[in-house]
Design a protein around this motif. Structure first.
Motif, PDB file in Angstrom:
ATOM      1  N   ARG A 149       0.821  -1.220   0.000  1.00 55.82           N
ATOM      2  CA  ARG A 149       0.000   0.000   0.000  1.00 55.82           C
ATOM      3  C   ARG A 149       0.853   1.267   0.000  1.00 55.82           C
ATOM      4  NH1 ARG A 149      -2.750   0.656   4.784  1.00 55.82           N
ATOM      5  NH2 ARG A 149      -3.996   2.179   3.683  1.00 55.82           N
ATOM      6  N   CYS A 150       2.122   1.132   0.442  1.00 57.67           N
ATOM      7  CA  CYS A 150       2.993   2.317   0.556  1.00 57.67           C
ATOM      8  C   CYS A 150       3.269   2.891  -0.827  1.00 57.67           C
ATOM      9  CB  CYS A 150       4.300   1.914   1.242  1.00 57.67           C
ATOM     10  SG  CYS A 150       5.513   3.230   1.294  1.00 57.67           S
ATOM     11  N   LEU A 151       3.247   4.222  -0.918  1.00 59.32           N
ATOM     12  CA  LEU A 151       3.441   4.875  -2.210  1.00 59.32           C
ATOM     13  C   LEU A 151       4.912   5.190  -2.474  1.00 59.32           C
ATOM     14  CD1 LEU A 151       0.434   7.363  -2.022  1.00 59.32           C
ATOM     15  CD2 LEU A 151       0.482   5.067  -2.990  1.00 59.32           C
ATOM     16  N   GLY A 152       5.753   4.906  -1.508  1.00 60.93           N
ATOM     17  CA  GLY A 152       7.192   5.192  -1.674  1.00 60.93           C
ATOM     18  C   GLY A 152       7.419   6.662  -1.989  1.00 60.93           C
ATOM     19  N   CYS A 153       6.813   7.536  -1.209  1.00 62.43           N
ATOM     20  CA  CYS A 153       6.853   8.990  -1.489  1.00 62.43           C
ATOM     21  C   CYS A 153       8.287   9.497  -1.646  1.00 62.43           C
ATOM     22  CB  CYS A 153       6.206   9.767  -0.334  1.00 62.43           C
ATOM     23  SG  CYS A 153       4.574   9.182   0.061  1.00 62.43           S
ATOM     24  N   LYS A 154       8.455  10.439  -2.571  1.00 63.51           N
ATOM     25  CA  LYS A 154       9.793  11.023  -2.793  1.00 63.51           C
ATOM     26  C   LYS A 154      10.235  11.819  -1.570  1.00 63.51           C
ATOM     27  CE  LYS A 154      11.048  10.947  -7.469  1.00 63.51           C
ATOM     28  NZ  LYS A 154       9.846  10.445  -8.184  1.00 63.51           N
ATOM     29  N   LYS A 155       9.250  12.527  -0.958  1.00 64.35           N
ATOM     30  CA  LYS A 155       9.550  13.289   0.269  1.00 64.35           C
ATOM     31  C   LYS A 155       8.706  12.646   1.376  1.00 64.35           C
ATOM     32  CE  LYS A 155      10.006  18.064   1.654  1.00 64.35           C
ATOM     33  NZ  LYS A 155       9.162  17.981   2.807  1.00 64.35           N
ATOM     34  N   PRO A 156       9.188  11.548   1.956  1.00 69.90           N
ATOM     35  CA  PRO A 156       8.334  10.787   2.875  1.00 69.90           C
ATOM     36  C   PRO A 156       8.097  11.485   4.213  1.00 69.90           C
ATOM     37  CG  PRO A 156      10.496   9.767   2.671  1.00 69.90           C
ATOM     38  CD  PRO A 156      10.518  10.975   1.802  1.00 69.90           C
ATOM     39  N   LEU A 157       6.866  11.929   4.413  1.00 66.39           N
ATOM     40  CA  LEU A 157       6.525  12.637   5.651  1.00 66.39           C
ATOM     41  C   LEU A 157       6.641  11.712   6.860  1.00 66.39           C
ATOM     42  CD1 LEU A 157       3.398  14.617   4.393  1.00 66.39           C
ATOM     43  CD2 LEU A 157       5.737  15.448   4.727  1.00 66.39           C
ATOM     44  N   CYS A 158       6.408  10.398   6.612  1.00 70.51           N
ATOM     45  CA  CYS A 158       6.467   9.434   7.710  1.00 70.51           C
ATOM     46  C   CYS A 158       7.838   9.467   8.395  1.00 70.51           C
ATOM     47  CB  CYS A 158       6.171   8.026   7.192  1.00 70.51           C
ATOM     48  SG  CYS A 158       7.220   7.554   5.812  1.00 70.51           S
ATOM     49  N   VAL A 159       8.904   9.646   7.613  1.00 67.78           N
ATOM     50  CA  VAL A 159      10.256   9.648   8.195  1.00 67.78           C
ATOM     51  C   VAL A 159      10.420  10.869   9.099  1.00 67.78           C
ATOM     52  CG1 VAL A 159      12.733   9.657   7.694  1.00 67.78           C
ATOM     53  CG2 VAL A 159      11.172   8.388   6.212  1.00 67.78           C
ATOM     54  N   ASP A 189      14.305   4.909   8.020  1.00 67.25           N
ATOM     55  CA  ASP A 189      14.019   4.968   6.582  1.00 67.25           C
ATOM     56  C   ASP A 189      12.797   4.076   6.321  1.00 67.25           C
ATOM     57  OD1 ASP A 189      13.861   4.782   3.862  1.00 67.25           O
ATOM     58  OD2 ASP A 189      15.808   3.802   3.588  1.00 67.25           O
ATOM     59  N   ILE A 190      11.617   4.644   6.533  1.00 69.50           N
ATOM     60  CA  ILE A 190      10.392   3.835   6.477  1.00 69.50           C
ATOM     61  C   ILE A 190      10.104   3.298   5.066  1.00 69.50           C
ATOM     62  CG2 ILE A 190       7.873   3.876   6.855  1.00 69.50           C
ATOM     63  CD1 ILE A 190       8.587   5.794   9.296  1.00 69.50           C
ATOM     64  N   PRO A 191      10.035   4.176   4.039  1.00 69.16           N
ATOM     65  CA  PRO A 191       9.757   3.602   2.710  1.00 69.16           C
ATOM     66  C   PRO A 191      10.807   2.577   2.299  1.00 69.16           C
ATOM     67  CG  PRO A 191      10.197   5.972   2.568  1.00 69.16           C
ATOM     68  CD  PRO A 191      10.126   5.638   4.022  1.00 69.16           C
ATOM     69  N   GLY A 192      12.037   2.771   2.773  1.00 70.81           N
ATOM     70  CA  GLY A 192      13.120   1.832   2.442  1.00 70.81           C
ATOM     71  C   GLY A 192      12.836   0.446   3.000  1.00 70.81           C
ATOM     72  N   VAL A 238       1.212  11.224   9.896  1.00 75.59           N
ATOM     73  CA  VAL A 238       1.539  12.111   8.775  1.00 75.59           C
ATOM     74  C   VAL A 238       1.690  11.359   7.449  1.00 75.59           C
ATOM     75  CG1 VAL A 238       2.551  13.970  10.128  1.00 75.59           C
ATOM     76  CG2 VAL A 238       3.975  12.024   9.518  1.00 75.59           C
ATOM     77  N   CYS A 239       1.460  10.060   7.448  1.00 75.15           N
ATOM     78  CA  CYS A 239       1.526   9.285   6.197  1.00 75.15           C
ATOM     79  C   CYS A 239       0.493   9.866   5.218  1.00 75.15           C
ATOM     80  CB  CYS A 239       1.231   7.808   6.501  1.00 75.15           C
ATOM     81  SG  CYS A 239       0.907   6.824   5.031  1.00 75.15           S
ATOM     82  N   VAL A 240       0.901  10.072   3.962  1.00 79.28           N
ATOM     83  CA  VAL A 240      -0.011  10.728   3.000  1.00 79.28           C
ATOM     84  C   VAL A 240      -1.333   9.982   2.854  1.00 79.28           C
ATOM     85  CG1 VAL A 240       1.629  11.983   1.575  1.00 79.28           C
ATOM     86  CG2 VAL A 240       1.195   9.604   1.072  1.00 79.28           C
ATOM     87  N   LEU A 241      -1.300   8.675   3.014  1.00 79.91           N
ATOM     88  CA  LEU A 241      -2.545   7.913   2.843  1.00 79.91           C
ATOM     89  C   LEU A 241      -3.595   8.280   3.895  1.00 79.91           C
ATOM     90  CD1 LEU A 241      -1.325   4.304   1.942  1.00 79.91           C
ATOM     91  CD2 LEU A 241      -2.208   6.064   0.439  1.00 79.91           C
ATOM     92  N   SER A 242      -3.143   8.830   5.039  1.00 79.08           N
ATOM     93  CA  SER A 242      -4.102   9.129   6.110  1.00 79.08           C
ATOM     94  C   SER A 242      -5.013  10.301   5.755  1.00 79.08           C
ATOM     95  CB  SER A 242      -3.366   9.405   7.431  1.00 79.08           C
ATOM     96  OG  SER A 242      -2.623  10.583   7.301  1.00 79.08           O
ATOM     97  N   PRO A 293      -3.629   5.114   7.141  1.00 78.90           N
ATOM     98  CA  PRO A 293      -2.198   5.184   6.842  1.00 78.90           C
ATOM     99  C   PRO A 293      -1.612   3.778   6.723  1.00 78.90           C
ATOM    100  CG  PRO A 293      -2.597   5.630   9.164  1.00 78.90           C
ATOM    101  CD  PRO A 293      -3.949   5.505   8.515  1.00 78.90           C
ATOM    102  N   VAL A 294      -0.415   3.673   6.160  1.00 76.45           N
ATOM    103  CA  VAL A 294       0.278   2.382   6.142  1.00 76.45           C
ATOM    104  C   VAL A 294       0.528   1.968   7.603  1.00 76.45           C
ATOM    105  CG1 VAL A 294       2.437   1.222   5.487  1.00 76.45           C
ATOM    106  CG2 VAL A 294       1.393   2.887   3.934  1.00 76.45           C
ATOM    107  N   SER A 295       0.337   0.680   7.917  1.00 73.40           N
ATOM    108  CA  SER A 295       0.549   0.200   9.301  1.00 73.40           C
ATOM    109  C   SER A 295       2.047   0.027   9.552  1.00 73.40           C
ATOM    110  CB  SER A 295      -0.161  -1.133   9.512  1.00 73.40           C
ATOM    111  OG  SER A 295      -1.522  -0.986   9.298  1.00 73.40           O
ATOM    112  N   ILE A 296       2.733   1.141   9.727  1.00 70.26           N
ATOM    113  CA  ILE A 296       4.197   1.132   9.802  1.00 70.26           C
ATOM    114  C   ILE A 296       4.689   0.318  11.007  1.00 70.26           C
ATOM    115  CG2 ILE A 296       6.238   2.623  10.004  1.00 70.26           C
ATOM    116  CD1 ILE A 296       4.448   4.828   8.602  1.00 70.26           C
ATOM    117  N   GLY A 297       4.035   0.509  12.150  1.00 71.44           N
ATOM    118  CA  GLY A 297       4.461  -0.200  13.364  1.00 71.44           C
ATOM    119  C   GLY A 297       4.330  -1.707  13.204  1.00 71.44           C
TER     120      GLY A 297
HETATM  121 FE1  SF4 Z   1       4.495   7.795   1.898  1.00 70.42          FE
HETATM  122 FE2  SF4 Z   1       3.042   6.705   3.940  1.00 70.42          FE
HETATM  123 FE3  SF4 Z   1       4.752   5.154   2.469  1.00 70.42          FE
HETATM  124 FE4  SF4 Z   1       5.692   7.018   4.203  1.00 70.42          FE
HETATM  125  S1  SF4 Z   1       4.486   5.169   4.714  1.00 70.42           S
HETATM  126  S2  SF4 Z   1       6.435   6.655   2.112  1.00 70.42           S
HETATM  127  S3  SF4 Z   1       4.176   8.705   3.971  1.00 70.42           S
HETATM  128  S4  SF4 Z   1       2.885   6.232   1.769  1.00 70.42           S
END
Ligand code: SF4
Ligand code: FAD
Length: 465
Positions: free
Chosen positions: A42-52, A60-63, A103-107, A112-116
């Motif tokens: 689901r992650c969009l791999g944003c160029k300027k990742p707000l999540c980080v 490095d979350i998208p990484g 702050v994930c753009v999807l939110s 948002p992506v379930s980063i945790g």
């Molecule tokens: Fe973008 Fe959300 Fe993925 Fe971070 S987790 S890169 S903000 S889509």
């Protein structure tokens, strides 16, 4: 073709509420590989990742999320560990909903992506694979650093400085490392085997750990300064607050610290197999609305209580606990008494708690914290029949180190004063971070402050050489 956006997060499998209240096993079961890859996709791999930017330690979350999509799990966990020494812990207890996920753009339009959960997946995958890769260490610098406290702040400073080639020794007052992760947060939310695993990882970096050692009592901080080139104080906020109302010394009234320490660290829930006894109350009131209160309430249910109340003086929307933990408590049958303030405890003729008198409240004008101030409603007194009350209204730092360290500046609430940008205190060669500076906060904020201090300590030690 543009990627199709998936706004719905994959749910986390959990133990069913009626099952889990009968055991202390972990509630959330973790993503399977398939769910993790679906969620990561689901992650969009944003160029300027707000999540980080939202992550206090800048992972490095998208990484690492991309590594999951591509099934490169070893590379993913390595990426996380470059910034975070405790991924299995943070993946479980960090308030991601207020940080990276907020702050994930999807939110903006969906979940948002379930980063945790993805962080937890990789940490658990690594543990299950049996192959834990340690990052490369810098050559020895010959500098010695003492760390006071083996909580998240102390562990982070220790691992960062060990990786930079310094010789690190942690002094811990209790008989086990981990700080609140070990004595406070219950087994069903954070299994102790996981905390031990993360502590072992840090020891594997060469960090020495000395337990049952109280700095300020066994040895003063000044004595440590004679032996070490620098000292970091990460002694946490372990001094509980009480309501200061009549009846607080009755049997059956506990601080959340004592209640949870008996259960978690001393394994009171397994008495008599372990030798710490634990009262098995039947009607419990937990006073407070944070994570600590939720933990105490849910622990009480697992100890066999028939009825457990959370008594909170504000309303539901002001609850400071993580939403996920409030929902878990509700699912398990905890009763929430909002806008309620305890005013006295009432005991029986043998000195045991039998009732708590409360007042109903209404919300008035906002106070300094921006939240509406609770105001008592005259004549609204009522009594709650209980045989245990657990006070979970907050903690401040223990005064032992400040009173035994001349010249160490402390703030109004007894917190050690440290520079936000560097972690430096008023004493030369002494840094501090985590709850001992901020008062009770979060695991990741303690780790973030520790990381800042480690960077500055390293600069100082390098200059010295
Ligand atoms: Fe973008 Fe959300 Fe993925 Fe971070 S987790 S890169 S903000 S889509
Ligand atoms: P601590 O974890 O308190 O560690 C300090 C260590 O220093 C302790 O081991 C202590 O024994 C040791 N020490 C103290 N004095 C001395 C001394 N004189 N000499 C030697 N050692 C000493 N945060 C979250 O992010 N998510 C949650 O879900 C969450 N839930 C929580 C639930 C509970 C029940 C509690 C109590 C806290 C919770 N927190 C949560 C808060 C979080 O655990 C803390 O903010 C975090 O642990 C602070 O880390 P620290 O390293 O600063 O301090």
């Amino acid at each position: 073709m543009a990627k199709k956006i998936d706004y719905k997060r994959r749910p986390m499998p959990k133990q069913a509420p009626f099952e889990r209240v009968k055991n202390f096993d972990e509630v959330a079961l973790g993503y399977t590989e398939e769910l993790a890859r679906q969620e990561a996709s689901r992650c969009l791999g944003c160029k300027k990742p707000l999540c980080v930017e939202g992550c206090p330690v800048g992972i490095d979350i998208p990484g690492f999320v991309e590594c999951i999509v591509e099934c490169r799990f070893a590379a993913g966990i390595k990426r996380i560990k470059e910034a975070n020494a405790l991924p299995a812990v943070c993946g479980r207890v960090c308030p991601q909903e207020d940080q990276c996920e907020k702050v994930c753009v999807l939110s903006k339009k969906g979940d948002p992506v379930s980063i945790g959960r993805l962080e937890r997946f990789l940490a658990d995958w690594e543990a299950a694979s049996g192959h834990v890769e340690a990052p490369t260490k810098a050559p020895p610098t010959g500098k010695r650093v003492a760390v006071v406290g083996a909580g998240p702040a102390g562990i982070t400073v220790a691992s960062d400085l060990a990786l930079l080639g310094h010789d690190v020794l942690i002094y811990e007052a209790l008989h086990e490392a981990g700080g609140v992760l070990t004595y406070g947060i219950p087994e069903f939310r954070l299994p102790k085997a996981i905390v031990n695993r993360e502590v072992e990882y840090v020891r594997g970096l060469g960090v020495e750990l000395r337990t049952d050692y109280i700095v300020g009592k066994t040895k003063t901080l000044d004595k440590l300064l004679e032996e070490f080139d620098a000292v970091f104080v990460g002694a946490g906020a372990g001094l509980p607050w009480f309501l200061d109302i009549p009846g607080e010394s009755l049997n059956g009234v506990y601080s959340a610290n004592e209640y949870l320490t008996r259960c978690n660290l001393m394994k009171g829930f397994r008495f008599p197999e372990y030798d710490t006894p634990m009262k098995r109350p039947s009607r419990v009131a937990v006073v407070g609305g944070g994570n600590v209160a939720m933990d105490a309430a849910r622990t009480s249910l697992r100890l066999g209580a028939d009825e457990v109340h959370i008594v909170y003086r504000r309303s539901r929307i002001e609850l400071p606990a993580r939403l996920e933990e409030v929902e878990n408590a509700e699912e398990e049958g905890v009763i929430f008494d909002f806008l309620t303030l305890p005013v006295r405890y009432i005991g029986d003729e043998h000195g045991w708690l039998k009732e708590m008198e409360c007042l109903k409240m209404e919300l008035g004008e906002p106070d300094d914290s921006g939240r509406r101030r609770p105001v008592p409603i005259e004549g609204s007194e009522f009594r709650l029949r209980i045989d245990a009350a657990v006070c979970a209204i907050g903690n401040s730092p223990n005064p032992l180190i400040p009173i035994t360290t001349p010249g160490l500046e402390v703030g109004r609430s007894g917190n050690i004063v440290a520079d936000e940008e560097t972690g430096r205190t008023s004493r030369a060669a002494v840094w501090a971070g985590g709850d001992v500076v901020t008062g009770a906060a979060t695991v990741i904020s303690a780790m973030g402050a520790a990381r800042i201090a480690a960077r500055d300590m390293h600069a100082h030690l390098s200059k010295k050489s």
